[in-house]
Design a protein around this motif. Structure first.
Motif, PDB file in Angstrom:
ATOM      1  N   GLN A   1       0.825  -1.210   0.000  1.00 55.86           N
ATOM      2  CA  GLN A   1       0.000   0.000   0.000  1.00 55.86           C
ATOM      3  C   GLN A   1       0.861   1.261   0.000  1.00 55.86           C
ATOM      4  OE1 GLN A   1      -3.264  -0.343  -0.193  1.00 55.86           O
ATOM      5  NE2 GLN A   1      -3.837   1.803  -0.118  1.00 55.86           N
ATOM      6  N   ASN A   2       1.719   1.393   1.003  1.00 58.67           N
ATOM      7  CA  ASN A   2       2.441   2.659   1.176  1.00 58.67           C
ATOM      8  C   ASN A   2       3.957   2.534   1.111  1.00 58.67           C
ATOM      9  OD1 ASN A   2       0.066   4.284   1.735  1.00 58.67           O
ATOM     10  ND2 ASN A   2      -0.101   3.064   3.599  1.00 58.67           N
ATOM     11  N   SER A   3       4.469   1.322   1.315  1.00 58.84           N
ATOM     12  CA  SER A   3       5.924   1.177   1.405  1.00 58.84           C
ATOM     13  C   SER A   3       6.317  -0.251   1.070  1.00 58.84           C
ATOM     14  CB  SER A   3       6.375   1.516   2.830  1.00 58.84           C
ATOM     15  OG  SER A   3       7.614   0.923   3.131  1.00 58.84           O
ATOM     16  N   LEU A   4       7.482  -0.408   0.465  1.00 62.63           N
ATOM     17  CA  LEU A   4       7.981  -1.754   0.183  1.00 62.63           C
ATOM     18  C   LEU A   4       8.252  -2.531   1.461  1.00 62.63           C
ATOM     19  CD1 LEU A   4      10.400  -1.191  -2.836  1.00 62.63           C
ATOM     20  CD2 LEU A   4       8.361  -2.613  -2.815  1.00 62.63           C
ATOM     21  N   MET A   5       8.381  -1.817   2.568  1.00 64.74           N
ATOM     22  CA  MET A   5       8.571  -2.499   3.850  1.00 64.74           C
ATOM     23  C   MET A   5       7.374  -3.389   4.183  1.00 64.74           C
ATOM     24  SD  MET A   5      11.546  -1.884   4.857  1.00 64.74           S
ATOM     25  CE  MET A   5      11.366  -2.796   6.386  1.00 64.74           C
ATOM     26  N   GLU A   6       6.173  -2.993   3.694  1.00 69.16           N
ATOM     27  CA  GLU A   6       4.981  -3.824   3.932  1.00 69.16           C
ATOM     28  C   GLU A   6       5.129  -5.175   3.245  1.00 69.16           C
ATOM     29  OE1 GLU A   6       1.843  -0.066   4.170  1.00 69.16           O
ATOM     30  OE2 GLU A   6       2.031  -1.236   2.334  1.00 69.16           O
ATOM     31  N   LEU A   7       5.691  -5.145   2.059  1.00 67.71           N
ATOM     32  CA  LEU A   7       5.925  -6.401   1.338  1.00 67.71           C
ATOM     33  C   LEU A   7       6.956  -7.239   2.094  1.00 67.71           C
ATOM     34  CD1 LEU A   7       5.135  -7.923  -1.239  1.00 67.71           C
ATOM     35  CD2 LEU A   7       7.078  -6.880  -2.367  1.00 67.71           C
ATOM     36  N   TYR A   8       7.976  -6.584   2.620  1.00 71.03           N
ATOM     37  CA  TYR A   8       8.956  -7.287   3.450  1.00 71.03           C
ATOM     38  C   TYR A   8       8.267  -7.965   4.631  1.00 71.03           C
ATOM     39  CZ  TYR A   8      12.332  -8.033   7.160  1.00 71.03           C
ATOM     40  OH  TYR A   8      13.051  -8.606   8.177  1.00 71.03           O
ATOM     41  N   GLY A   9       7.332  -7.221   5.259  1.00 78.19           N
ATOM     42  CA  GLY A   9       6.618  -7.774   6.418  1.00 78.19           C
ATOM     43  C   GLY A   9       5.871  -9.046   6.062  1.00 78.19           C
ATOM     44  N   LEU A  10       5.106  -9.028   4.958  1.00 79.72           N
ATOM     45  CA  LEU A  10       4.316 -10.199   4.567  1.00 79.72           C
ATOM     46  C   LEU A  10       5.196 -11.370   4.168  1.00 79.72           C
ATOM     47  CD1 LEU A  10       1.404  -8.583   2.512  1.00 79.72           C
ATOM     48  CD2 LEU A  10       1.268  -9.649   4.753  1.00 79.72           C
ATOM     49  N   ILE A  11       6.252 -11.077   3.377  1.00 82.83           N
ATOM     50  CA  ILE A  11       7.124 -12.166   2.908  1.00 82.83           C
ATOM     51  C   ILE A  11       7.866 -12.792   4.080  1.00 82.83           C
ATOM     52  CG2 ILE A  11       9.113 -12.734   1.461  1.00 82.83           C
ATOM     53  CD1 ILE A  11       6.665 -12.109  -0.197  1.00 82.83           C
ATOM     54  N   SER A  12       8.338 -11.961   5.013  1.00 77.78           N
ATOM     55  CA  SER A  12       9.081 -12.507   6.158  1.00 77.78           C
ATOM     56  C   SER A  12       8.153 -13.291   7.079  1.00 77.78           C
ATOM     57  CB  SER A  12       9.768 -11.380   6.946  1.00 77.78           C
ATOM     58  OG  SER A  12       8.800 -10.529   7.530  1.00 77.78           O
ATOM     59  N   PHE A  13       6.856 -12.962   7.050  1.00 74.77           N
ATOM     60  CA  PHE A  13       5.866 -13.720   7.824  1.00 74.77           C
ATOM     61  C   PHE A  13       5.820 -15.162   7.326  1.00 74.77           C
ATOM     62  CE2 PHE A  13       1.903 -14.833   9.778  1.00 74.77           C
ATOM     63  CZ  PHE A  13       1.727 -13.940  10.811  1.00 74.77           C
ATOM     64  N   ILE A  14       5.972 -15.320   6.008  1.00 77.11           N
ATOM     65  CA  ILE A  14       5.938 -16.661   5.405  1.00 77.11           C
ATOM     66  C   ILE A  14       7.298 -17.342   5.505  1.00 77.11           C
ATOM     67  CG2 ILE A  14       5.620 -17.928   3.225  1.00 77.11           C
ATOM     68  CD1 ILE A  14       3.685 -15.667   2.392  1.00 77.11           C
ATOM     69  N   ASP A  15       8.343 -16.623   5.092  1.00 71.63           N
ATOM     70  CA  ASP A  15       9.675 -17.235   5.013  1.00 71.63           C
ATOM     71  C   ASP A  15      10.734 -16.227   5.451  1.00 71.63           C
ATOM     72  OD1 ASP A  15      12.064 -18.446   4.368  1.00 71.63           O
ATOM     73  OD2 ASP A  15      11.397 -19.176   2.423  1.00 71.63           O
ATOM     74  N   PRO A  16      11.351 -16.430   6.610  1.00 70.53           N
ATOM     75  CA  PRO A  16      12.337 -15.458   7.110  1.00 70.53           C
ATOM     76  C   PRO A  16      13.668 -15.487   6.354  1.00 70.53           C
ATOM     77  CG  PRO A  16      12.169 -17.336   8.607  1.00 70.53           C
ATOM     78  CD  PRO A  16      11.129 -17.540   7.558  1.00 70.53           C
ATOM     79  N   TYR A  17      13.821 -16.393   5.377  1.00 71.40           N
ATOM     80  CA  TYR A  17      15.110 -16.519   4.682  1.00 71.40           C
ATOM     81  C   TYR A  17      15.081 -15.977   3.257  1.00 71.40           C
ATOM     82  CZ  TYR A  17      15.874 -19.485   8.693  1.00 71.40           C
ATOM     83  OH  TYR A  17      15.965 -19.952   9.990  1.00 71.40           O
ATOM     84  N   ILE A  18      14.018 -15.257   2.893  1.00 69.11           N
ATOM     85  CA  ILE A  18      13.987 -14.619   1.567  1.00 69.11           C
ATOM     86  C   ILE A  18      14.882 -13.376   1.583  1.00 69.11           C
ATOM     87  CG2 ILE A  18      12.525 -13.437  -0.132  1.00 69.11           C
ATOM     88  CD1 ILE A  18      11.871 -16.304  -0.146  1.00 69.11           C
ATOM     89  N   PHE A  19      14.812 -12.612   2.684  1.00 69.40           N
ATOM     90  CA  PHE A  19      15.628 -11.402   2.839  1.00 69.40           C
ATOM     91  C   PHE A  19      16.448 -11.522   4.123  1.00 69.40           C
ATOM     92  CE2 PHE A  19      11.587 -10.018   0.826  1.00 69.40           C
ATOM     93  CZ  PHE A  19      12.097  -9.738  -0.434  1.00 69.40           C
ATOM     94  N   GLY A  20      17.552 -10.786   4.181  1.00 71.71           N
ATOM     95  CA  GLY A  20      18.430 -10.870   5.345  1.00 71.71           C
ATOM     96  C   GLY A  20      17.728 -10.507   6.634  1.00 71.71           C
ATOM     97  N   ASP A  21      17.438  -9.229   6.814  1.00 72.02           N
ATOM     98  CA  ASP A  21      16.654  -8.778   7.956  1.00 72.02           C
ATOM     99  C   ASP A  21      16.093  -7.413   7.607  1.00 72.02           C
ATOM    100  OD1 ASP A  21      18.705  -6.964   8.245  1.00 72.02           O
ATOM    101  OD2 ASP A  21      19.472  -7.789  10.118  1.00 72.02           O
ATOM    102  N   GLU A  22      15.375  -6.836   8.539  1.00 67.98           N
ATOM    103  CA  GLU A  22      14.671  -5.579   8.269  1.00 67.98           C
ATOM    104  C   GLU A  22      15.618  -4.469   7.813  1.00 67.98           C
ATOM    105  OE1 GLU A  22      12.399  -2.094  10.741  1.00 67.98           O
ATOM    106  OE2 GLU A  22      12.519  -4.079  11.666  1.00 67.98           O
ATOM    107  N   SER A  23      16.746  -4.330   8.519  1.00 67.13           N
ATOM    108  CA  SER A  23      17.645  -3.216   8.195  1.00 67.13           C
ATOM    109  C   SER A  23      18.291  -3.378   6.824  1.00 67.13           C
ATOM    110  CB  SER A  23      18.713  -3.046   9.279  1.00 67.13           C
ATOM    111  OG  SER A  23      19.498  -4.219   9.381  1.00 67.13           O
ATOM    112  N   THR A  24      18.669  -4.617   6.466  1.00 72.14           N
ATOM    113  CA  THR A  24      19.286  -4.815   5.136  1.00 72.14           C
ATOM    114  C   THR A  24      18.250  -4.580   4.035  1.00 72.14           C
ATOM    115  OG1 THR A  24      18.829  -7.199   5.212  1.00 72.14           O
ATOM    116  CG2 THR A  24      20.993  -6.488   5.943  1.00 72.14           C
TER     117      THR A  24
END
Length: 958
Positions: free
Chosen positions: A199-222
């Motif tokens: 909706q407003n930020s790519l961070m939202e997509l990070y939130g949903l994807i990490s909810f499913i799989d924490p190994y798609i992206f490094g972590d929030e800061s990266t």
């Protein structure tokens, strides 16, 4: 003309588990569903299965494309595979809808867990109420958060989260529910459903994807450093990297891509204005001003804002509803004067508004949990005097309400219905209207008023209790009518709901419904929705209209709303709902951007409530709504619209081509499965039933109960009074097991092509020939469980006959002749051909497994690189910080300041030295973690084979 060999082949074909890259992966769910499936729904369900090494999927189809059905297909397939530990977490209003759709469309029973039945189950001796045998568990977000430990204890086969955009800010510490649910469901496969993943930020997509799989992206800061600042700052290379990372777990279809299969109708809005009478407006003004006061005693402080909301809903509904409510408040005050708490006298107020328990579940009154001051300070004389004065004031309002015998809004309803029915006749639609009110007492008033004005015998009521004598009579007639079919579920609540919907469809013209009818019933045969009372929660309004404006609706849907010319606040609320949320007009109603911008409609209700509570003049009301509208404009404006399009959407042509392919494959597959199920049933049930090939139905000899194939029931397009026969039916399961358990000797089977209706060129070439055929089951367990039925077939000259020709041979009628023996050379030849075919199958599986492996390795490589890069970046950042501090130290002329800066430099240098020492250790630990994860993957991919020989025959084609 089916043989036991046909029957056994059909039994294994019907129940085999196919690879996830074929429509066959959904075999059992396709043939069990009562709904006509669209190819985009099949594609979404296959996507959910396609990546077995992923930890789940995000299904993000646009609104109105049936994400519940997509999830239902996945649940149904897992159910058929005996994987039945399934949890569905949804907003409170959607619980019954899920419960009904699973039962009606997929025959899957579910239990809605909430505090009351959770405690009952616990008291009955089950210490783990989430452990439900052969029932899907459905619960709300709030309940799941409160019972997070219980959820964590179970070993779930699948966790589904609907309206999952509520989880998109899980990376924020303030989003407590999302964080608790993420931790509670960690390690279980998840399916997230939302039309607005971004909706407003790519961070939202990070939130949903990490909810499913924490190994798609490094972590929030990266993620934030690489992608999170918006698309303008992202390089094209990084953007493509992001798209590739989310591609395996994120799926989205747009409405415009499926218009070939899904017809859509429009919404036509009508506004019916009215003006309150002088007495009605006097009552409204007095009660509204009373509710705005701080010092009232009738409403418990611990529930003040929620109770105020309830009273306001009832006040806006009708004077008949508010009259009894005022009497309850009077009784509450009288109880306080008698030094009793009087909480129970407020129960009728809550009971008048159906959805209040669900609203309460999302309503956070943590700032209002102070004890009831009125109850504690009764000894003080002045308090007692205040309560007496308040009681007398409310009683005068009660008398005023009772003196009003007609409601102007009620009169306006008669005019509105006349307009609405005229529009329906113009459209060619049925004369059916559903009228929604928020109050049960208003519901009774409307029924009496309509019956006195030309609608006698044409009105049916629907509410949360459904327990009137009239409703019970409708229910008893329904039970009698359906005593010999599959309509009766055994759940009285569910069956009464079904009886009322059927009565509305076949007998009545008008259904007057409270909010409970907006939950999980299908009124697509009706195309007039009247919002007699308009909720402030836009998600509830969409849900109401969605009962009629849904897939399967043939006509445009007319939506009527009421507007009081005297009420400035009501006008502004309607303006927001109409113009900002676009709920009443257009083809799709409210857009994804708009409804998805609200994480919770209850929060929006609270904002409206605050305006009603704090504003006293027309100017104050206008100013407050202007501020809310400005906030809403910012909230609704989808900043990421273009990004979402580029990131999540595939080209229309690419999607359409895939959907056409699915459409053809699904039709072929379902026809084949239906033929097999029917052929098996006629053979295995030949002594127990009389079969009619024309209608694909049969009657059991003993009970004379009639069964019909589910596909025929779907085509009938009416309430068919038969049992729905399908693959998941207990009779089918019994006959399939009977066919599988039969030991088959080697005999000659004569296939009679001459009696086959139709032409199969490859078979006509074999007429007059004979040979040998064997059937084997190969079970492969690796990345996923797969089963293959392998025909090994030769003619009399030893020439191999292909698998697809053998399958077609078993569509032909046949008879069984005498036993035959198999010579050693033929046995040896068949064995060699079987090995070759097995090798070819295993090679394909190996190739697919390697693709899974490569993808998982690439994912873990990127994940570890993200974390390592983060360490390097942090080191560079501290280098830059030290360099800047050194520059500042050189520039300053103040000794004290210079000493302070140098002190900071030494601290930073010390930290840098420590970071340098730890860098390689931390990078090594990341590598070790990556290796552990990869070892887990390799373990999952270890191949296990099981072979089972089913039968060998001598075949002859005549």
């Amino acid at each position: 003309m089916t043989t036991p060999y046909h029957s056994q082949y059909y039994a294994y074909e019907l129940t085999k588990q196919s690879a996830s890259n074929t429509v066959g992966r959904l075999s059992q769910s396709l043939i069990n569903a009562t709904v006509d499936l669209n190819p985009h729904q099949v594609e979404a369900a296959l996507f959910g299965f396609r990546a077995p090494l992923e930890r789940g999927a995000l299904l993000a189809d646009e609104v109105g494309l049936g994400k519940t059905i997509e999830a239902g297909l996945i649940i149904s397939q897992l159910w058929a595979e005996r994987k039945r530990k399934i949890l569905v977490i949804v907003p409170p209003p959607l619980r019954k809808q899920w419960n009904r759709e699973l039962l009606e469309k997929f025959y899957i029973p579910s239990v809605i867990l909430e505090s009351k039945n959770y405690n009952e189950i616990y008291r009955e001796g089950n210490p783990f109420p989430f452990s439900q045998k052969d029932h899907v568990v459905i619960c709300s977000y709030q309940f799941a958060r409160n019972k997070a430990q219980d959820i964590q204890r179970e070993k779930w086969d699948l966790v589904i989260i609907d309206e999952a955009h509520r989880m998109r800010n899980v990376y924020k510490k303030s989003n407590k529910i999302a964080r608790v649910l993420r931790d509670a469901t960690e390690g279980y496969p998840k399916l997230l459903l939302t039309a607005t993943p971004l909706q407003n930020s790519l961070m939202e997509l990070y939130g949903l994807i990490s909810f499913i799989d924490p190994y798609i992206f490094g972590d929030e800061s990266t993620f934030r450093k690489q992608f999170g600042h918006g698309t303008k700052e992202i390089t094209k290379r990084d953007f493509m990297d992001l798209k590739q990372r989310i591609k395996p777990i994120c799926h989205r279809t747009l409405r415009r891509q499926v218009t070939e299969y899904v017809p859509y109708t429009k919404r036509i809005p009508i506004v019916q204005e009215f003006t309150s009478s002088a007495k009605e407006w006097e009552l409204y003004e007095k009660v509204s001003a009373y509710l705005q006061r701080e010092d009232i005693h009738a409403l418990p402080k611990s529930q003040r804002t929620l109770m105020t909301l309830v009273v306001r809903k009832i006040l806006a509904s009708s004077t008949f509803a508010i009259s009894d409510t005022l009497l309850s408040l009077v009784k509450r005050l009288e109880a306080l004067l008698a030094e009793q708490q009087g909480e129970d006298v407020l129960t009728p107020i809550y009971e008048d508004v159906d959805e209040i328990n669900e609203t309460a579940e999302e309503w956070d009154e943590s700032d209002e949990d102070t004890p009831d001051a009125a109850g504690q300070e009764l000894q003080a004389d002045h308090v007692s005097e205040n309560i007496t004065a308040e009681r007398n004031e409310l009683f005068s309002y009660y008398q005023l309400a009772n003196s009003i015998t007609e409601n102007e809004k009620g009169k306006a309803l008669l005019v509105a219905l006349s307009k609405g029915f005229a529009k329906l006749r113009e459209l060619g639609a049925n004369d059916k209207a559903v009228i929604f009110t928020e109050s049960r007492r208003t519901q009774l008033y409307l029924k009496e008023m309509l019956e006195q004005n030309g609608y006698a015998g044409k009105v049916v009521m629907f509410n949360g209790s459904n327990n009137s004598p009239e409703i019970n009579e409708i229910y008893q007639h329904w039970l009698e009518r359906h005593k010999d079919d599959d309509q009766i579920t055994g759940s009285k609540t569910a069956d009464i709901r079904a009886a009322l919907v059927e009565h509305f469809k076949n007998e009545a013209s008008i259904m007057i419904a409270t909010e409970s009818a907006a939950e999980g019933i299908n009124l697509q045969f009706c195309s007039l929705v009247v919002n007699y009372d308009l909720p402030w929660n836009p998600q509830r309004i969409e849900q109401r209209i969605g009962r009629c404006h849904r897939y399967g609706q043939k006509y445009d849907v007319v939506v009527i709303n009421f507007l009081n010319r005297k009420n400035e606040a009501d006008k502004r609320v309607f303006e927001l709902l109409e113009q900002k949320f676009n709920l009443f007009d257009g083809v799709f109603g409210s857009s994804d951007e708009v409804l998805g911008s609200l994480e919770s409609g209850v929060d929006f209700e609270k904002r409206i409530q605050q305006i009603y509570q704090t504003c006293r003049t027309a100017d104050e009301i206008q100013d407050a709504f202007n501020r809310l509208q400005a906030e809403l404009d910012e909230q609704i404006q989808c900043k990421m619209k273009e990004t979402r399009k580029n990131l999540l959407e595939n080209f229309d042509d690419e999607v359409r081509e895939k959907l056409r392919d699915h459409y053809e494959q699904t039709s072929l597959h379902m026809n084949k499965l239906e033929r097999h199920l029917w052929g098996l049933s006629t053979f295995e049930g030949s002594t127990q039933a009389q079969f009619d090939d024309h209608s694909l139905s049969f009657k059991l000899n003993q009970s004379q109960e009639k069964y019909q194939m589910i596909s025929q029931v779907r085509k009938a397009n009416h309430d068919s009074y038969v049992h729905h026969y399908r693959l998941g039916h207990s009779l089918a399961a019994k006959w399939i097991e009977q066919a599988k358990s039969r030991e088959l000797s080697t005999r000659e089977v004569v296939f009679k092509y001459s009696e086959y209706i139709g032409k199969v060129s490859v078979l006509s070439n074999l007429v007059g020939k004979f040979g040998w055929l064997s059937l084997d089951l190969l079970q492969v367990s690796s990345a996923e469980e797969e089963e293959y039925l392998i025909f090994t077939c030769i003619d009399a000259d030893g020439n191999q006959i292909e698998q697809d020709i053998c399958e077609k041979m078993f569509d032909v009628p046949a008879s069984v002749d005498e036993e035959v023996s198999l010579s050693e050379p033929i046995r040896h030849l068949l064995s060699n051909i079987l090995k070759q075919q097995e090798t070819a199958i295993l090679h394909k599986i190996h190739q697919r497994t390697n693709e899974f492996l490569d993808r998982e390795l690439e994912k873990l490589d990127k994940w570890s690189k993200d974390l390592k890069d983060k360490l390097e970046i942090e080191l560079k950042e501290i280098d830059l910080e030290i360099a800047q501090l050194q520059k500042d130290a050189r520039m300053t002329r103040q000794i004290a300041e210079k000493l302070e800066i140098n002190k900071t430099i030494r601290e930073r240098e010390k930290k840098r030295s420590e970071m340098r020492r730890n860098l390689y250790n931390e990078q090594d630990e990341i590598d070790r973690q990556k290796e552990r994860l990869f070892a887990d993957v390799e373990k999952k991919l270890e191949q296990k084979l099981t072979r089972k020989h089913l039968f060998t025959i001598k075949w002859r084609l005549i």
